[in-house]
Design a protein around this motif. Structure first.
Motif, short mmCIF file in Angstrom:
data_model
loop_
_atom_site.label_atom_id
_atom_site.label_comp_id
_atom_site.label_asym_id
_atom_site.label_seq_id
_atom_site.Cartn_x
_atom_site.Cartn_y
_atom_site.Cartn_z
N LEU A 9 -11.27 -45.20 -20.35
CA LEU A 9 -11.41 -44.10 -19.41
C LEU A 9 -12.48 -44.39 -18.37
CD1 LEU A 9 -11.17 -41.03 -21.81
CD2 LEU A 9 -9.50 -41.71 -20.08
N LEU A 10 -13.63 -44.93 -18.83
CA LEU A 10 -14.71 -45.25 -17.90
C LEU A 10 -14.29 -46.32 -16.91
CD1 LEU A 10 -17.82 -45.24 -20.29
CD2 LEU A 10 -17.25 -43.55 -18.54
N PHE A 11 -13.56 -47.33 -17.39
CA PHE A 11 -13.08 -48.39 -16.51
C PHE A 11 -12.11 -47.86 -15.48
CE2 PHE A 11 -9.88 -51.61 -15.47
CZ PHE A 11 -10.69 -52.59 -14.89
N THR A 12 -11.23 -46.94 -15.92
CA THR A 12 -10.25 -46.36 -15.01
C THR A 12 -10.94 -45.55 -13.92
OG1 THR A 12 -8.64 -46.21 -16.79
CG2 THR A 12 -8.21 -44.88 -14.83
N ILE A 13 -11.91 -44.71 -14.31
CA ILE A 13 -12.63 -43.90 -13.34
C ILE A 13 -13.41 -44.78 -12.38
CG2 ILE A 13 -14.48 -42.19 -13.08
CD1 ILE A 13 -13.56 -41.05 -15.81
N TYR A 14 -14.03 -45.85 -12.90
CA TYR A 14 -14.76 -46.78 -12.04
C TYR A 14 -13.81 -47.45 -11.04
CZ TYR A 14 -17.14 -51.02 -10.52
OH TYR A 14 -17.66 -52.02 -9.77
N LYS A 84 -10.71 -35.15 -22.92
CA LYS A 84 -11.63 -34.81 -23.99
C LYS A 84 -11.22 -33.50 -24.67
CE LYS A 84 -16.53 -33.90 -24.88
NZ LYS A 84 -17.87 -33.70 -24.27
N ASN A 85 -11.25 -33.48 -25.99
CA ASN A 85 -10.89 -32.29 -26.75
C ASN A 85 -12.10 -31.38 -26.91
OD1 ASN A 85 -9.76 -30.39 -28.40
ND2 ASN A 85 -9.48 -31.73 -30.17
N ILE A 86 -12.21 -30.40 -26.04
CA ILE A 86 -13.35 -29.47 -26.06
C ILE A 86 -13.35 -28.60 -27.31
CG2 ILE A 86 -14.52 -27.64 -24.76
CD1 ILE A 86 -14.62 -30.29 -23.38
N MET A 87 -12.20 -28.45 -27.97
CA MET A 87 -12.13 -27.62 -29.19
C MET A 87 -13.02 -28.16 -30.30
SD MET A 87 -10.39 -24.91 -28.70
CE MET A 87 -10.03 -24.31 -30.35
N PRO A 98 -8.92 -34.35 -33.10
CA PRO A 98 -9.27 -35.62 -32.45
C PRO A 98 -10.31 -35.42 -31.36
CG PRO A 98 -7.20 -34.77 -31.57
CD PRO A 98 -7.60 -33.84 -32.69
N ASP A 99 -11.02 -36.48 -31.03
CA ASP A 99 -12.00 -36.42 -29.94
C ASP A 99 -11.31 -36.32 -28.59
OD1 ASP A 99 -14.25 -36.60 -31.59
OD2 ASP A 99 -14.08 -38.77 -31.71
N TYR A 100 -10.10 -36.88 -28.51
CA TYR A 100 -9.33 -36.84 -27.26
C TYR A 100 -7.92 -36.37 -27.56
CZ TYR A 100 -13.07 -39.27 -24.83
OH TYR A 100 -14.27 -39.60 -24.29
N ASN A 101 -7.35 -35.62 -26.64
CA ASN A 101 -5.97 -35.18 -26.72
C ASN A 101 -5.12 -35.93 -25.70
OD1 ASN A 101 -6.26 -33.22 -28.74
ND2 ASN A 101 -6.94 -31.69 -27.27
N ILE A 102 -3.84 -35.97 -25.96
CA ILE A 102 -2.89 -36.56 -25.01
C ILE A 102 -1.86 -35.51 -24.64
CG2 ILE A 102 -1.13 -38.32 -24.63
CD1 ILE A 102 -2.65 -40.14 -26.52
N LEU A 103 -1.69 -35.28 -23.36
CA LEU A 103 -0.74 -34.28 -22.86
C LEU A 103 0.43 -35.01 -22.21
CD1 LEU A 103 -0.49 -31.17 -22.46
CD2 LEU A 103 -1.42 -31.52 -20.17
N ASP A 104 1.65 -34.69 -22.65
CA ASP A 104 2.85 -35.30 -22.08
C ASP A 104 3.45 -34.37 -21.04
OD1 ASP A 104 2.66 -37.54 -23.68
OD2 ASP A 104 3.88 -36.68 -25.29
N MET A 194 -8.57 -31.16 -18.95
CA MET A 194 -7.14 -31.46 -18.91
C MET A 194 -6.70 -31.84 -17.50
SD MET A 194 -3.96 -29.02 -20.13
CE MET A 194 -4.64 -28.78 -21.76
N ILE A 195 -7.15 -31.07 -16.51
CA ILE A 195 -6.80 -31.34 -15.11
C ILE A 195 -7.38 -32.68 -14.67
CG2 ILE A 195 -7.17 -30.57 -12.73
CD1 ILE A 195 -7.04 -27.65 -13.90
N LYS A 196 -8.62 -32.94 -15.09
CA LYS A 196 -9.25 -34.22 -14.74
C LYS A 196 -8.49 -35.38 -15.36
CE LYS A 196 -13.27 -35.31 -16.57
NZ LYS A 196 -14.73 -35.29 -16.84
N GLY A 197 -8.08 -35.24 -16.62
CA GLY A 197 -7.33 -36.30 -17.29
C GLY A 197 -6.00 -36.57 -16.61
N ALA A 198 -5.30 -35.51 -16.23
CA ALA A 198 -4.02 -35.68 -15.53
C ALA A 198 -4.24 -36.33 -14.18
CB ALA A 198 -3.33 -34.33 -15.38
N SER A 199 -5.29 -35.90 -13.47
CA SER A 199 -5.58 -36.43 -12.15
C SER A 199 -5.89 -37.93 -12.20
CB SER A 199 -6.76 -35.67 -11.53
OG SER A 199 -7.15 -36.22 -10.30
N VAL A 200 -6.71 -38.33 -13.17
CA VAL A 200 -7.06 -39.75 -13.31
C VAL A 200 -5.81 -40.58 -13.58
CG1 VAL A 200 -8.22 -41.42 -14.83
CG2 VAL A 200 -9.45 -39.41 -14.02
#
Length: 221
Positions: A9-14, A84-87, A98-104, A194-200
């Motif tokens: 994730l960090l590499f992708t954002i960079y 990131k799973n804020i729950m 999980p620490d991270y979720n995946i949205l399809d 969630m929006i940030k993850g989709a945007s990235v």
């Protein structure tokens, strides 16, 4: 595994920041305009079609339009957004969360090509509902979730609708008042992630197209 996901994730954002590409957000879409100086419309069109063939499992099934004369391509596919799973903040001791979720999400890519440039409009069309998830109103639940995704920013009326749903859902699950209140406090940060993850994910796809189009060919192989 957790460390690997964070590094990816960090590499992708960079990578996104180093390109310096500007994107225009719309409610369910992100639009990017890319330069391809020195390349003709036909060159760009062919390179993008090659990218589609490489990056989609079955290019023939996903391409909805492929008009070389107009320079228009429309592709459908599935987008996997990691966030990131804020729950975990609500249930920190729950090892099953999980620490991270995946949205399809289902999406379309509309690509418009001209000499020296092209435009990519990446649009989320709907959410893919899990087939094995038991819920008394899963369709309503996931329709509300998809409605919350807005790249122009979260809207208060959508947040209020979601919180009403959560209140009703948690009451029926006999979850206490404090937990219900905490869940509603987390609504905004959950959907911001969630929006940030989709945007990235969406921007990464568009930058992958850009890299393929701008890749220098080696005719002397």
């Amino acid at each position: 595994m957790k460390k690997s996901i964070i590094l990816i994730l960090l590499f992708t954002i960079y990578s996104l920041s180093t390109y310096g590409q500007e994107f225009t957000p719309q409610e369910k879409s992100i639009v990017g305009i890319f330069k391809a100086e020195g390349k003709t419309k036909a060159d760009i069109f062919a390179l993008i079609n090659k990218w589609i063939a490489i990056n989609y499992n079955s290019a023939q099934n996903v391409i909805q339009m492929n008009d070389k004369e107009s320079g228009d391509i429309i592709v459908k596919g599935i987008n996997k957004a990691t966030y990131k799973n804020i729950m975990k903040d609500l249930y920190p001791s729950n090892t099953h969360l999980p620490d991270y979720n995946i949205l399809d999400l289902n999406h379309t890519l509309e690509i418009n090509v001209k000499d020296d440039k092209y435009r990519v409009t990446y649009t989320l069309t709907d959410i893919i509902k899990p087939q094995n998830l038991a819920s008394y109103n899963i369709d309503k639940q996931y329709n509300i979730i998809f409605n919350m995704i807005d790249f122009t920013g979260l809207k208060q009326d959508k947040v209020s609708e979601y919180n009403l749903f959560i209140e009703d859902w948690y009451r029926k699950a006999l979850i206490g008042k404090k937990k219900r209140a905490k869940a509603k406090e987390l609504t905004v940060p959950i959907y911001e992630e969630m929006i940030k993850g989709a945007s990235v994910s969406m921007k990464s796809t568009m930058l992958s197209i850009e890299k393929s189009v701008n890749l220098k060919s080696n005719d002397d192989w």
